[in-house]
Motif scaffolding. Structure first.
Motif, PDB file in Angstrom:
ATOM      1  N   VAL A   1     -35.226   1.621 -22.237  1.00  0.00           N
ATOM      2  CA  VAL A   1     -33.893   1.053 -22.384  1.00  0.00           C
ATOM      3  C   VAL A   1     -34.041  -0.442 -22.584  1.00  0.00           C
ATOM      4  O   VAL A   1     -34.819  -1.096 -21.890  1.00  0.00           O
ATOM      5  CB  VAL A   1     -33.031   1.335 -21.129  1.00  0.00           C
ATOM      6  CG1 VAL A   1     -31.691   0.644 -21.229  1.00  0.00           C
ATOM      7  CG2 VAL A   1     -32.841   2.813 -20.932  1.00  0.00           C
ATOM      8  N   LEU A   2     -33.317  -0.997 -23.543  1.00  0.00           N
ATOM      9  CA  LEU A   2     -33.272  -2.446 -23.732  1.00  0.00           C
ATOM     10  C   LEU A   2     -32.035  -2.986 -23.024  1.00  0.00           C
ATOM     11  O   LEU A   2     -30.930  -2.479 -23.240  1.00  0.00           O
ATOM     12  CB  LEU A   2     -33.179  -2.800 -25.212  1.00  0.00           C
ATOM     13  CG  LEU A   2     -34.469  -2.819 -25.990  1.00  0.00           C
ATOM     14  CD1 LEU A   2     -34.203  -3.143 -27.440  1.00  0.00           C
ATOM     15  CD2 LEU A   2     -35.431  -3.820 -25.429  1.00  0.00           C
ATOM     16  N   THR A   3     -32.221  -3.979 -22.182  1.00  0.00           N
ATOM     17  CA  THR A   3     -31.082  -4.620 -21.527  1.00  0.00           C
ATOM     18  C   THR A   3     -30.908  -6.004 -22.119  1.00  0.00           C
ATOM     19  O   THR A   3     -31.875  -6.739 -22.330  1.00  0.00           O
ATOM     20  CB  THR A   3     -31.284  -4.717 -20.003  1.00  0.00           C
ATOM     21  OG1 THR A   3     -32.451  -5.473 -19.731  1.00  0.00           O
ATOM     22  CG2 THR A   3     -31.387  -3.345 -19.377  1.00  0.00           C
ATOM     23  N   ILE A   4     -29.674  -6.334 -22.405  1.00  0.00           N
ATOM     24  CA  ILE A   4     -29.336  -7.630 -22.989  1.00  0.00           C
ATOM     25  C   ILE A   4     -28.441  -8.343 -21.985  1.00  0.00           C
ATOM     26  O   ILE A   4     -27.320  -7.905 -21.723  1.00  0.00           O
ATOM     27  CB  ILE A   4     -28.604  -7.452 -24.331  1.00  0.00           C
ATOM     28  CG1 ILE A   4     -29.459  -6.617 -25.275  1.00  0.00           C
ATOM     29  CG2 ILE A   4     -28.267  -8.796 -24.939  1.00  0.00           C
ATOM     30  CD1 ILE A   4     -28.704  -6.061 -26.448  1.00  0.00           C
ATOM     31  N   SER A   5     -28.931  -9.426 -21.415  1.00  0.00           N
ATOM     32  CA  SER A   5     -28.169 -10.167 -20.407  1.00  0.00           C
ATOM     33  C   SER A   5     -28.046 -11.624 -20.819  1.00  0.00           C
ATOM     34  O   SER A   5     -28.808 -12.118 -21.636  1.00  0.00           O
ATOM     35  CB  SER A   5     -28.842 -10.056 -19.040  1.00  0.00           C
ATOM     36  OG  SER A   5     -30.143 -10.570 -19.100  1.00  0.00           O
TER      37      SER A   5
ATOM     38  N   VAL B   1     -22.163  -0.801 -21.330  1.00  0.00           N
ATOM     39  CA  VAL B   1     -22.054  -2.103 -20.680  1.00  0.00           C
ATOM     40  C   VAL B   1     -21.879  -1.846 -19.197  1.00  0.00           C
ATOM     41  O   VAL B   1     -20.933  -1.180 -18.786  1.00  0.00           O
ATOM     42  CB  VAL B   1     -20.854  -2.905 -21.227  1.00  0.00           C
ATOM     43  CG1 VAL B   1     -20.714  -4.218 -20.480  1.00  0.00           C
ATOM     44  CG2 VAL B   1     -21.007  -3.158 -22.706  1.00  0.00           C
ATOM     45  N   LYS B   2     -22.805  -2.357 -18.381  1.00  0.00           N
ATOM     46  CA  LYS B   2     -22.747  -2.194 -16.929  1.00  0.00           C
ATOM     47  C   LYS B   2     -22.956  -3.542 -16.255  1.00  0.00           C
ATOM     48  O   LYS B   2     -23.986  -4.183 -16.447  1.00  0.00           O
ATOM     49  CB  LYS B   2     -23.825  -1.217 -16.446  1.00  0.00           C
ATOM     50  CG  LYS B   2     -23.621   0.197 -16.953  1.00  0.00           C
ATOM     51  CD  LYS B   2     -24.694   1.107 -16.428  1.00  0.00           C
ATOM     52  CE  LYS B   2     -24.521   2.504 -16.991  1.00  0.00           C
ATOM     53  NZ  LYS B   2     -25.615   3.383 -16.599  1.00  0.00           N
TER      54      LYS B   2
ATOM     55  N   ILE C   1     -25.600  -5.438 -21.290  1.00  0.00           N
ATOM     56  CA  ILE C   1     -25.563  -4.400 -22.306  1.00  0.00           C
ATOM     57  C   ILE C   1     -26.863  -3.618 -22.244  1.00  0.00           C
ATOM     58  O   ILE C   1     -27.941  -4.199 -22.235  1.00  0.00           O
ATOM     59  CB  ILE C   1     -25.384  -5.010 -23.714  1.00  0.00           C
ATOM     60  CG1 ILE C   1     -24.076  -5.787 -23.797  1.00  0.00           C
ATOM     61  CG2 ILE C   1     -25.435  -3.926 -24.783  1.00  0.00           C
ATOM     62  CD1 ILE C   1     -23.888  -6.549 -25.087  1.00  0.00           C
ATOM     63  N   GLU C   2     -26.752  -2.291 -22.202  1.00  0.00           N
ATOM     64  CA  GLU C   2     -27.928  -1.422 -22.187  1.00  0.00           C
ATOM     65  C   GLU C   2     -27.938  -0.607 -23.484  1.00  0.00           C
ATOM     66  O   GLU C   2     -26.975   0.079 -23.789  1.00  0.00           O
ATOM     67  CB  GLU C   2     -27.891  -0.478 -20.987  1.00  0.00           C
ATOM     68  CG  GLU C   2     -27.983  -1.183 -19.665  1.00  0.00           C
ATOM     69  CD  GLU C   2     -27.942  -0.226 -18.488  1.00  0.00           C
ATOM     70  OE1 GLU C   2     -27.751   0.989 -18.705  1.00  0.00           O
ATOM     71  OE2 GLU C   2     -28.107  -0.699 -17.360  1.00  0.00           O
ATOM     72  N   ILE C   3     -29.039  -0.687 -24.220  1.00  0.00           N
ATOM     73  CA  ILE C   3     -29.211   0.073 -25.460  1.00  0.00           C
ATOM     74  C   ILE C   3     -30.353   1.050 -25.237  1.00  0.00           C
ATOM     75  O   ILE C   3     -31.438   0.663 -24.787  1.00  0.00           O
ATOM     76  CB  ILE C   3     -29.517  -0.858 -26.652  1.00  0.00           C
ATOM     77  CG1 ILE C   3     -28.383  -1.872 -26.846  1.00  0.00           C
ATOM     78  CG2 ILE C   3     -29.759  -0.070 -27.918  1.00  0.00           C
ATOM     79  CD1 ILE C   3     -27.062  -1.272 -27.258  1.00  0.00           C
ATOM     80  N   GLN C   4     -30.153   2.317 -25.604  1.00  0.00           N
ATOM     81  CA  GLN C   4     -31.116   3.366 -25.306  1.00  0.00           C
ATOM     82  C   GLN C   4     -32.137   3.549 -26.417  1.00  0.00           C
ATOM     83  O   GLN C   4     -32.353   4.655 -26.893  1.00  0.00           O
ATOM     84  CB  GLN C   4     -30.378   4.682 -25.053  1.00  0.00           C
ATOM     85  CG  GLN C   4     -29.456   4.617 -23.876  1.00  0.00           C
ATOM     86  CD  GLN C   4     -28.619   5.870 -23.755  1.00  0.00           C
ATOM     87  OE1 GLN C   4     -28.604   6.721 -24.624  1.00  0.00           O
ATOM     88  NE2 GLN C   4     -27.897   5.981 -22.656  1.00  0.00           N
ATOM     89  N   ALA C   5     -32.775   2.501 -26.826  1.00  0.00           N
ATOM     90  CA  ALA C   5     -33.832   2.574 -27.833  1.00  0.00           C
ATOM     91  C   ALA C   5     -34.679   1.321 -27.723  1.00  0.00           C
ATOM     92  O   ALA C   5     -34.262   0.325 -27.157  1.00  0.00           O
ATOM     93  CB  ALA C   5     -33.246   2.683 -29.232  1.00  0.00           C
ATOM     94  N   ASP C   6     -35.884   1.376 -28.299  1.00  0.00           N
ATOM     95  CA  ASP C   6     -36.770   0.204 -28.288  1.00  0.00           C
ATOM     96  C   ASP C   6     -36.807  -0.388 -29.695  1.00  0.00           C
ATOM     97  O   ASP C   6     -37.772  -0.223 -30.422  1.00  0.00           O
ATOM     98  CB  ASP C   6     -38.169   0.603 -27.817  1.00  0.00           C
ATOM     99  CG  ASP C   6     -39.061  -0.615 -27.610  1.00  0.00           C
ATOM    100  OD1 ASP C   6     -38.538  -1.737 -27.642  1.00  0.00           O
ATOM    101  OD2 ASP C   6     -40.270  -0.428 -27.422  1.00  0.00           O
TER     102      ASP C   6
END
Length: 131
Positions: A70-74, A100-101, A105-110
């Motif tokens: 998972v990629l997290t964007i903060s 979005v949590k 932002i959490e994206i389910q790919a690399d």
């Protein structure tokens, strides 16, 4: 014999205010006999918080996610509505899921390169963090 004073004078001597309830703290006030139902202003919901250097962090995480990447964007200091719009655009761009949590932002790919290019087009300064 002691001098008789009114309640208002006594409270004024103690430093308490005897003014109307508008000046008092009404955080828990729901109903007032003077004004009726009291409507509290809703706080502005800020989604994320920015880092001091102003950059966004892209972090790849696997721990605690069942081995899935998972990629997290903060670091995006925008309201939740704008964060969900950015998340939706990234999900379409990467053809994957996400959410979005707590302002992240959490994206389910690399697909770090693709996400970094898209965020740079939006005008964000992106830094890779973590593994």
């Amino acid at each position: 014999m002691a001098q008789k004073i009114s309640l208002a004078d006594w409270q004024q001597q103690l430093g308490r205010s005897t003014s109307s309830p508008e000046n008092e703290s009404s955080d828990n006030l729901v109903y007032s006999t003077d004004q009726g139902k009291v409507v509290q202003p809703k706080p502005v919901d800020t989604g994320g918080t920015a880092y001091p250097d102003g950059a966004i962090r892209l972090r790849r995480e696997k721990k605690g996610r069942g081995g899935k990447t998972v990629l997290t964007i903060s670091g995006i200091a925008k309201p939740v509505t704008e964060l969900t719009e950015i998340c939706a655009a990234l999900k379409k761009k990467c053809a994957c899921g996400g959410a979005v949590k707590d302002g992240i932002i959490e994206i389910q790919a690399d697909k770090r390169q693709l996400i970094e290019q898209y965020l740079n087009q939006l005008g964000f300064n992106v830094k890779w963090a973590g593994g």
